[in-house]
Design an enzyme around this catalytic site. Structure first.
Site: not given
Length: 264
Positions: A46, A84, A112, A114, A181
């Site tokens: 982010s 991330d 992390k 995704e 999310e």
């Protein structure tokens, strides 16, 4: 002050104790969040949006995440630190191993990633080699162009079942945490109840084991689009540390997220 580990968070889940997470990108803010009792800090990609001004997270590099991970590590004593893995830094298990190693050496306790079924081999191989993994399902920002924008995921029965199945598979592959999310609250509840590992929600209702927000949203300093699931705690408290404490207290009490921050 005892350090937070994945075992700590698992114990919290077993006890029904809600925990909090925030993004952090530097030593000063990280230190403040840590000392106020935030359990998990995420050096999120982010940063591409809130620090660098991009429209999405895709331009962020592993080197940039590693830099900010080192900064955050120097500012904290207690919190679990997750880094991330940026877009295309884990396209293959071999690539994931190289880049995850860099992030762990920068000070992360966990990385992390995704994605769902395509990541199972990667999660297993990282875990087997001593790199703990936090998985991320639902609205995965690195896939924003596939989704056609930042949209709620899992609203229809087929996709909801797929996300639930992927959550179970990621746990079986070795993931120690899961972020969900922008999914409907009932789906988040089903996932949280189905998994042994702790589940952290963002825009996923109040039933998850923990909550995470972007620090810029909590402090009301985000520019442009403000997600519905976020809350400006600085506006109601007027002071950064008080804002963080209010966030922690509301998560612990189950009053955040409320219906206005939740998708059905």
């Amino acid at each position: 002050m005892s350090k937070i580990t994945s075992s700590t968070l698992l114990k919290y889940k077993q006890e029904g104790r809600k925990f909090t997470a925030l993004t952090a990108y530097d030593a000063s803010f990280a230190g403040a969040f840590d000392s106020e009792g935030v359990d998990v800090l995420l050096v999120g990609d982010s940063l591409g949006m809130v620090l660098q001004g991009h429209d999405d997270t895709l331009p962020v590099t592993t080197a940039e995440i590693a830099y900010h991970t080192r900064c955050v590590r120097r500012g904290i004593e207690r919190a679990l630190l997750i880094a991330d893995m940026p877009f295309m830094s884990y396209a293959t298990p071999e690539q994931a191993m190289i880049n995850a190693t860099e992030l762990m050496q920068a000070g992360a306790n966990m990385v992390k990633v995704e994605g769902g079924h395509w990541l199972l081999e990667t999660v297993t191989k990282l875990t087997e080699r001593g790199i703990p993994v936090c998985a991320h399902l639902g609205l995965t920002p690195q896939s924003v162009h596939v989704f056609g924008g930042f949209k709620v995921q899992g609203r229809d029965a087929e996709n909801a079942q797929r996300i639930l199945d992927e959550a179970k598979a990621l746990e079986a592959a070795g993931a120690q945490l899961l972020v969900v999310e922008c999914i409907p609250a009932p789906l988040a509840t089903a996932i949280t109840q189905a998994l042994t590992i702790p589940v952290i929600g963002i825009g996923a209702g109040a039933s998850t084991d923990g909550q995470i927000l972007v620090m810029h949203d909590v402090l009301g300093i985000s520019s442009g689009y403000i997600p519905r699931f976020s809350k400006n705690y600085l506006k109601q408290t007027g002071e950064i540390r008080s804002a963080v404490r209010a966030y922690i207290e509301e998560v612990a009490a189950g009053t955040f997220p409320s219906a206005e921050h939740t998708f059905s």
